[in-house]
Design a protein around this motif. Structure first.
Motif, PDB file in Angstrom:
ATOM      1  N   UNK A   1       0.853  -1.193   0.000  1.00 47.94           N
ATOM      2  CA  UNK A   1       0.000   0.000   0.000  1.00 47.94           C
ATOM      3  C   UNK A   1       0.881   1.233   0.000  1.00 47.94           C
ATOM      4  N   UNK A   2       0.231   2.389  -0.051  1.00 45.41           N
ATOM      5  CA  UNK A   2       0.973   3.640   0.074  1.00 45.41           C
ATOM      6  C   UNK A   2       0.276   4.543   1.086  1.00 45.41           C
ATOM      7  N   UNK A   3       0.884   5.677   1.359  1.00 50.66           N
ATOM      8  CA  UNK A   3       0.366   6.616   2.363  1.00 50.66           C
ATOM      9  C   UNK A   3      -0.933   7.293   1.920  1.00 50.66           C
ATOM     10  N   UNK A   4      -1.271   7.197   0.644  1.00 46.95           N
ATOM     11  CA  UNK A   4      -2.513   7.789   0.140  1.00 46.95           C
ATOM     12  C   UNK A   4      -3.717   6.912   0.461  1.00 46.95           C
ATOM     13  N   UNK A   5      -3.469   5.707   0.966  1.00 44.79           N
ATOM     14  CA  UNK A   5      -4.565   4.790   1.265  1.00 44.79           C
ATOM     15  C   UNK A   5      -4.883   3.851   0.122  1.00 44.79           C
ATOM     16  N   UNK A   6      -4.075   3.910  -0.923  1.00 46.61           N
ATOM     17  CA  UNK A   6      -4.256   2.984  -2.034  1.00 46.61           C
ATOM     18  C   UNK A   6      -3.674   1.630  -1.644  1.00 46.61           C
ATOM     19  N   UNK A   7      -4.365   0.580  -2.042  1.00 42.78           N
ATOM     20  CA  UNK A   7      -4.042  -0.766  -1.589  1.00 42.78           C
ATOM     21  C   UNK A   7      -3.937  -1.716  -2.769  1.00 42.78           C
ATOM     22  N   UNK A   8      -2.922  -2.566  -2.732  1.00 43.48           N
ATOM     23  CA  UNK A   8      -2.856  -3.686  -3.660  1.00 43.48           C
ATOM     24  C   UNK A   8      -3.132  -4.922  -2.828  1.00 43.48           C
TER      25      UNK A   8
END
Length: 186
Positions: free
Chosen positions: A125-132
């Motif tokens: 994931x990243x800090x933007x809240x996007x998730x794989x």
């Protein structure tokens, strides 16, 4: 990098994480979750039951039981559908799909609208809240259009900035790694 390539890259990184790092990072993540307002206010907690290589959620589940919270965990069904089932002890789960501990068949699911806080796994994931996620789309389908707080947990060493996203990918409200909490709701 597409989702399949990124997953493969993260799986390779995950294999290289030391047991000591995973244990220490899991403990820090647990501590941050327990200190969060989202956890303190939640009456019903939805969380995955971790497997090897994931942030260890077993102590979180046990603490939530001690704190008097209703703990619900997912069970994957055919057709990419997931439901949440309340568990009151480890006797209420058994290995099912992919060896994941899931609720036994004698328990009835609860409606998603009863959940206050969802603890969500990810591949990265990243800090933007996007998730794989892991490729099944179960969590995105389950969490779409739900009002519960969505808290994603991830080892910091597995986080990456560039996440390929589609319109059906649900963005998380809170991201927790061992280095801290990023609350997108504020």
């Amino acid at each position: 990098m597409n989702k399949k390539e990124l997953r493969k890259s993260i799986y390779e990184k995950r294999k290289k994480l030391s047991e000591g790092y995973q244990k220490e990072a899991s403990q820090k993540i647990l501590s941050l979750i327990l200190q969060s307002d989202a956890y303190k206010k939640a009456q019903t907690l939805f969380t995955f039951v971790s497997m090897d290589g994931e942030v260890n959620t077993h102590p979180l589940i046990e603490q939530a039981w001690q704190d008097g919270k209703t703990v619900v965990v997912p069970r994957c069904e055919s057709g990419g559908i997931m439901h949440a089932y309340p568990i009151q002890s480890w006797e209420d789960v058994k290995p099912r799909t992919w060896g994941i501990l899931e609720p036994i068949d004698t328990i009835d699911p609860i409606p998603a609208k009863q959940i206050d806080l969802a603890i969500v796994p990810c591949c990265t994931c990243n800090e933007k809240g996007q998730r794989l996620g892991f490729g099944g789309g179960y969590y995105d389908r389950y969490l779409e259009h739900q009002s519960m707080i969505k808290m994603m947990i991830c080892f910091h060493q597995l986080m990456t900035e560039a996440i390929p996203v589609n319109e059906q990918d649900v963005v998380m409200d809170i991201i927790v790694s061992e280095i801290g909490i990023n609350n997108k709701k504020q």
